[in-house]
Design a protein around this motif. Sequence first.
Motif, short mmCIF file in Angstrom:
data_model
loop_
_atom_site.label_atom_id
_atom_site.label_comp_id
_atom_site.label_asym_id
_atom_site.label_seq_id
_atom_site.Cartn_x
_atom_site.Cartn_y
_atom_site.Cartn_z
N THR A 18 7.05 40.53 -16.03
CA THR A 18 5.97 39.61 -15.73
C THR A 18 5.45 39.76 -14.32
N TRP A 609 -0.36 35.81 -27.81
CA TRP A 609 0.29 37.05 -27.37
C TRP A 609 -0.75 38.16 -27.17
N THR A 611 -3.93 37.88 -26.94
CA THR A 611 -4.89 37.50 -25.89
C THR A 611 -4.36 37.91 -24.52
N GLY A 612 -3.09 37.62 -24.28
CA GLY A 612 -2.48 38.03 -23.02
C GLY A 612 -2.40 39.53 -22.89
N ASP A 616 -5.99 38.58 -20.61
CA ASP A 616 -6.23 37.20 -20.17
C ASP A 616 -4.93 36.40 -20.25
N VAL A 617 -4.06 36.59 -19.26
CA VAL A 617 -2.74 35.95 -19.31
C VAL A 617 -2.84 34.46 -19.09
N ALA A 620 -3.75 32.89 -22.34
CA ALA A 620 -2.58 32.95 -23.21
C ALA A 620 -1.59 31.84 -22.86
N ARG A 621 -1.32 31.69 -21.58
CA ARG A 621 -0.38 30.64 -21.15
C ARG A 621 -0.89 29.26 -21.54
N PHE A 652 4.45 34.22 -20.69
CA PHE A 652 3.12 34.13 -20.09
C PHE A 652 3.05 33.11 -18.96
N GLU A 655 3.76 35.66 -16.43
CA GLU A 655 2.64 36.59 -16.27
C GLU A 655 1.50 35.93 -15.51
N ALA A 656 1.38 34.61 -15.65
CA ALA A 656 0.30 33.90 -14.95
C ALA A 656 0.67 33.58 -13.51
#
Length: 866
Positions: A18, A609, A611-612, A616-617, A620-621, A652, A655-656
Motif C-alpha cells: 500500500t 477493488w 475501482t482502486g 481511484d484508491v 475505493a476506500r 484501501f 492505499e489512500a
Amino acid sequence: MNARGRTVLALVALVLTTTVSFLSAWFFAEANLLNGMDKVFSVIGGTSGIAALYLAWKYRGPLTGHGAGHAPSLWPRISLEVPGLADGEQIRGRDTLIAELIGLFDRHATNTKRVRVLHGMGGAGKTTIARHVGQILEAEGVVVWFVSAAGPTELNAGMRQVAERLNATAYELAEGWNRGPDVLWRLIAAYSKSWLLIVDNADDPTMLVPEGQTVSQKQGWIRPVNISHGAIIVTSRDSDSDEWGTWCELQHVGMLSTSDSAQVLLDLAGTTPGTHEEARALADRLGGLPLALRLAGHYLGQTKDEDLLPGQVKTFAGFHAALDSAGTYAVFPDTRHHLADRQAREVIAQTWELSLTYLERGRSLPDARNLLRLLSVFADAPIPFQNLLDAAVMAGSELFPGLNPRRLDESRDGLIRLGLLDVNPAEPETQTPPTWRLHPLVRDASLYHLTRTGQTRAALALAARLLERAVKEHENQFDTANWPFYRLISPHPIQVLARAAESPGPEDRETIAVVAEIASEVSRYVAALGQHPAAVEQAEMIRSIATRTLSDSHPAVIVTASADLASFTGGAGDIVSARDQYAALIPIAEHVLGPEHPETLLYRSNLAWFTGEAGDVVAARDSLIALLRTAERVLKKTDYELIGIRSTHARFVGEAGDAAGARDLHLALVPLRREVFGRKSHTTLVHEAQTIRWTGKAGDPASAHNQLSSLISIMRDALGPSHRETLQVRSDLAYWTGRIGDPVAARDQLTELVPRFGEVLGPEHPETVKTRVHLAYWTGWAGNPAAARDQLAELLPVLQRVFGVGHRATLIARSDLARWIGRSGDPAGARDQLADLLPVLQRVFGAESLETLKARGNLAYWAERA
C-alpha cells in the motif's frame, strides 16, 4: 453459491502493498528520500491479487496445498503414457503400416515426411495402430508422449505436460502459455533425445491451430519435423490434404481384409463359435470394421459356452443370421471397401444390441443398456466413474429403478467384458483414478437410441444430479488434492449443458440451471490455474445459455455467470472492463438477490477493488467504508464475505494514505483468519504477509524485517519455494533489509530474485517489474546512482507498457529516475525531468497531492543545484 463464492482466489491475492503517508515538503532530503520507494512498493504490488478477487470468500473449508505460482501445481496433471492394448488384443492386417511408422526411427531411414496423419472412419483402428507403434518405440528407447485431442481441455493439458517434461519455465507454463505452441516447439527444437508425439482423435483439426488458420500454416501444435530423431503421428477422421498441408503424409486406415477380419474374430472368440469359413462370412457381414469385429468377438467369446437364453446367439453363423434378420443387409449393399460412417454406426448399433440383450436377459443385468446411454451424454473424454456415479442418486431416476451398488458394479463389468466400455487404469504418479471411455461410434449409437426411446431428458437430468453431487464433494478448487478430479470432470458439465440447451422446454430449466452452476464451478478451477482467458470463454458460454433459457425462471444463475465473467476479465488483465461489468451487474444483483444479500455485498466489494486497481484508491476506500457498515450489520463475524470485505477495506485505507490504520485493521483480522482458514492456510499466510508490510509502512521497518524473516520458512513449507507469494515475501524482506540500514544486502537479495520472478511469472509480469524497480532503488542507495539511473531508464518503457503512461507506478518511477539522474552528477537533467513531470502529476493527482508536493520540492532542490 455464486461464481466468486467458492474459491479462495481473492483472500489469497490481497497480498498487495500500500501507499506511504506523511510525505513532507522536505522530502528531497536524503534520509527521507527512502520513503519514496514506499509508493512504488505499494502501487505496483497491488496487481497481484486481481485474479484472486471475488472467487474466494465463500469457500467452506481451509485452503491447503500449493497455489498458482508454484510450478509443479500450476496446471492440471495428465498422463502422457501410451495406453496399453486390451488383454488378448492382437493387431491384424496392419503390419506394413506399423513397420513403416517404426522405420521412421531407423538409423538408415531415408529422408521422409516425419508427420504422419492416420486418417479413416471411426472404428477403423487408427488409435490402436498409434498405441502399438508407441509401445514398440518406447521399448526401444524412444521418448513417447501420448496426447488426446478429443477435446480442448485434454489437448491443452497434454501439451502443457509435454512442455513441462521438456523443462519449460513456470512462467511459460502459466502466464506465457497463451503462446503455448511456440513455447512447445522452441523446447522440442532443443531436445536431443529421440521422441515421438502421438496426437490422438484429432477429428477437428481446428483445435490444433489458432483461430482462422489451418494446420498447413505451421502455427499450431502440429508443425513440420525437420530432424531425424523426432516424429509425430496424428489420428483423425479428417483427410483434407489442404487442411494438413503437403508436409504431412496422409495414410489411410481402411477396413480389414476378409482373412484378417476373420482372424480378429477367432482371436477373441476362439473356434468354438464355428469354422473359419463361418468366421469369414461374418467378417464380411461386419464390413471388415475393426470396432464391430472386436465387439462381435467379445460377445461370442462370452456366450460361446453358455446357454442362458432360448435361441441365444452363440455362433458365427447365428450372429450373421441375427444381423440379416435385423435388416442390416440393406445397409451394406457392398460389404467391402465402401463402408461409410452412417453405415458403420448402424452395424455397431446392431452388434451392440445383441450384446446388450445378452446382458439384459442372459445375465439379468437390466441396467447395462441405460448405463451405456447415460454415459453417452457426457463428453468424449475419460469419465471419472468413481467420483461421478452413485447408485443411490441413480436409483432416483426413472432410468434405474431400484439400482443398488452391486447391480451397478455388475452392469459395469458386463459392459467391459463385452468391449462396450474401455477402462483406463489408475495412474498413481499423476493421482489419476481409473476412468471409463466410450468409443465415439458406441456413443453415437447410444445417443441415437436415447432419442428414439424418449429418454434423453431423463438422462440429462440424471447427469446433472450426478455432476452436482460430485462437485459438492470437491468444492475447494484451490486444494491441489482436488485438481485431478477437476481435470477429469472439467469437459463434462459444459457438454451436458450444451446438450440440455439444444432444444429446451420448460421442464429442462432446472437441469440447465443445475449444470450451469456446476460448469461455473469448473470455470473457477480453470481460473485458479491462472488460465483466465479460457475461463472468460467458458463464462461467456455459460452466461449466453443461461440468458437464453433461464431469464424467467432462474435469474440468479445469470447473475452468477455474469459475476464470474467480470472477475475472470479482471484476472485476464482488463481492469477497467471488470470494473464496468461489476458496476452494471450490481443493480441487477440487488433486484434479483436483494441489496443486502451476501453475494450482492461481495459484488460491491469487488467493484471497489477494481475501482482502486483502476487508479481511484480514495473512491475505493470510501465505498468500502459505507459497504462495511452494512456488511457488519447483516453478516456474522466469521462469514467469509465479511472477512473478505474487511480485508479489502483495510488494503484501501492504506492505499489512500493511512498506513497505520491499515496495519491496525489487518492486525485485528489475524486471529479471525487463523480461526476460520487455519494457521498455515494459503489465505492466512498471504494476509499475514500483508499485515507485516503495513507494519513496516507504518514506521516500524525493524519489526517488518524480523517478522518476514520468520514467515518465509513457513511459506516455503506450505506453498513451496517457487510460489509467487513466497517470492513476493522474499522481495519484501529485501526491501525492509534496506530500510533497516543495509542497502547492499537488499541489492544482493533482489539481484538473485529478479531472474526467479521472470522464470515463474514472466519478464513483464507486474510483480517482476516491481522487483526490478526495487533492485534499481537499492542499487542506487548501495552507492551506485548511475547504475540505478540506467536500470530505471531501461524500465520506464516497460512500466508504460505494463501499467500505462499515466499510471501511478509509472509516474512515481519517473520521479525516482529524476533523483538518480541528479545524484549521478546531472542536477540540470534531474531538474528538466521533474519540470516535464510536474504538470502530469498535477493533472493526474491534483495540485495539492502528496505526489505533486514531493515533486515540487524535488524540483526546487535540483533547480538550486543546477
